[in-house]
Design a protein around this motif. Sequence first.
Motif, PDB file in Angstrom:
ATOM      1  N   VAL A   1      15.172  59.973  48.344  1.00 23.93           N
ATOM      2  CA  VAL A   1      15.918  58.862  47.496  1.00 23.93           C
ATOM      3  C   VAL A   1      17.340  58.455  48.006  1.00 23.93           C
ATOM      4  O   VAL A   1      18.092  59.102  48.147  1.00 23.93           O
ATOM      5  N   THR A   2      17.447  57.057  48.049  1.00 22.76           N
ATOM      6  CA  THR A   2      18.743  56.641  48.540  1.00 22.76           C
ATOM      7  C   THR A   2      19.615  56.474  47.202  1.00 22.76           C
ATOM      8  O   THR A   2      19.441  55.711  46.348  1.00 22.76           O
ATOM      9  N   LYS A   3      20.643  57.244  47.193  1.00 23.20           N
ATOM     10  CA  LYS A   3      21.566  57.265  46.278  1.00 23.20           C
ATOM     11  C   LYS A   3      22.399  56.066  45.997  1.00 23.20           C
ATOM     12  O   LYS A   3      23.189  55.706  47.088  1.00 23.20           O
ATOM     13  N   PRO A   4      22.760  55.558  44.865  1.00 27.67           N
ATOM     14  CA  PRO A   4      23.400  54.288  44.728  1.00 27.67           C
ATOM     15  C   PRO A   4      24.826  54.605  44.792  1.00 27.67           C
ATOM     16  O   PRO A   4      25.184  55.746  44.336  1.00 27.67           O
ATOM     17  N   SER A   5      25.702  53.826  45.088  1.00 29.26           N
ATOM     18  CA  SER A   5      27.040  54.094  44.977  1.00 29.26           C
ATOM     19  C   SER A   5      27.522  54.248  43.404  1.00 29.26           C
ATOM     20  O   SER A   5      26.987  53.268  42.829  1.00 29.26           O
ATOM     21  N   SER A   6      28.457  55.135  43.163  1.00 30.86           N
ATOM     22  CA  SER A   6      28.723  55.216  41.883  1.00 30.86           C
ATOM     23  C   SER A   6      29.718  53.956  41.249  1.00 30.86           C
ATOM     24  O   SER A   6      29.519  53.717  40.221  1.00 30.86           O
TER      25      SER A   6
END
Length: 453
Positions: A245-250
Motif C-alpha cells: 500500500v502506498t502510504k499517503p503523506s501525513s
Amino acid sequence: MSASMSQQSVMDSAVRYLISNYNPKGNRIGWLMMSSILVEAWDLYSIAFVLIFIRDQYHPDPLLLGLAAAGTQGGALVGALIGGWLSDKIGRRIMFLATMVMFIIMALVQAFVTSVEWLVVIRLVLGIPLGSDISNGYTYIMESMPKGEREVMGNRWQFMFAVGEVLTLAVIAVFLIINMDHEWVWRVTLGLGALPAFIILVMRHDLPETAVWLIRNGRFREAKQVAKSMYNDSLDMLPDQDVVVTKPSSAAFLADIRKDPIRWRATLYGWIACFAQATEFSTFAFYIPVLFTMVGVSTILGNNLVTMALYVIAAISGWVGPQITPKVGQRGIAIAGFAIVFVALLLAAWALYTDHKILLPVAAAIMLWGHYWDASNCMTIPTVVAKPEYRGTASGFAYMFVKLPSFLAIFLFPTLFSAIGQANATLFVAIFPLIGLLAAVFILPEIYGYEYD
C-alpha cells in the motif's frame, strides 16, 4: 475498475465493517488508553504543588522555575506532533509501548536531579512520551470501539485528569501530614509517576495492533488474525495475502479534511476548542491557590485539601459530561461547557472588583464544572472525523493546540497576573471561553455518531 481502486474499495469496506459492528473488548481497550491520562495528570499537577519546595531548596530565578513547571508541556507539544505521525507510520502498538517505557525512565530520573537546570531538561524530554501517548491513545480508541461508544470514551479524558489530580493531591497531603522532609516530598512525588506508568505498561503489553491500522497498511493476514482473536470474525472480505500500500503523506491530511465541509468545520472547531480550554484552565488554575489565600486558606496543607475538594467536583463533572453527550450531542456539551466557564469567570471578576471574595471558591467550582465539559470533546472531535490513515497525525495536531497555550500560559501568565492585577486578569481569561462558545455555536456541526464516507 483498476486493481488499485478495487484494493482501496476492499480496505474501505473492511474498515467500515469493523467500525460498525464491533467491539466486545473495545471498552477494555478504551479504558487502558484513558488510564495513561492518570500518568500525565500526575506529572503535570504534582509539579505545581511541589514547586515551592524546589524553589526553597535551589533558589532559582522566576524564569527558570517557570520553565521547570512548563517544561513537560513544551515537550508534549513536540511529542504530540512526532508521536501522532509515527503512530500512522509504524503502528499504534509499538508507539504506546515505547512511550510508556520512555516515561518510566524519565520519571525516575527527575527524582534524582541535582539542579533546577537539569530538572528543566529532564521535564522537557519527559513531555515527549506524554504528548505522544495521548495522540496515540485517541487513535486506538477510535479504531477499537464502534461509533457512538467511541465518542463517549474519548470524552472521558477530563474525568481521568480529575481523578489523577485528586490522587496526586491526596498523596502530597499524606506526605505533608506525616511531616516528610520537603526535599523528599518533591523527589518522591515526581518519581512516583513511574509506578502507574509501569502498571499501565504491563496491562497494555498483550494488546494487539489495531485491525484498522493493519488493513490500511495492507497487512491483511495480521488483520484477519487480530479480528479472529478479538471478535471471532475472520474478515472474509479480505484476501489472505498481504498487499503493498502506498502510504499517503501525513501532511496531506490538511488537504484531505478540507474536501469535506463537515469534517473541516469539526476539525477547525476542535483546534479552537483545544486552544480555548487549555488557556482558560492553565491561567485560572495558576492562581486558584492565590484566591484561596485571599479568603483565608493560608497553609500549604489547607490549600492542598481545598483544591482536592474542587477536583472531586471536577471529577463528577468529568463523568457526567460524557454520559449525557449521547442525549445533548457534542455540540450541546461544548456550548454548555464554555457558557458555564464564561459566566463563572465573570462572577469571579465581579467578586474581585467588589471585594466579595467569599464568592471566589464558588466561582472556581462552577468554572471547573464547565471546563470539564467544554474540554471533554476537543480531542475526540478532530480524531473521530479523520480518516484512519491520517488519524494519528490529526490527533497529534489537535493536541498541539492544547500544549502550546498550556506551555505559554504556565510560563508567561504569572507576569501578566502581576502586571494587571487579579480582577483584570480574571476578566482577561474570560475571553477564551467566549471564543470557544462562539466557535461551538457558529462553527461546530453535530458529529456524534459520525462515520466518514
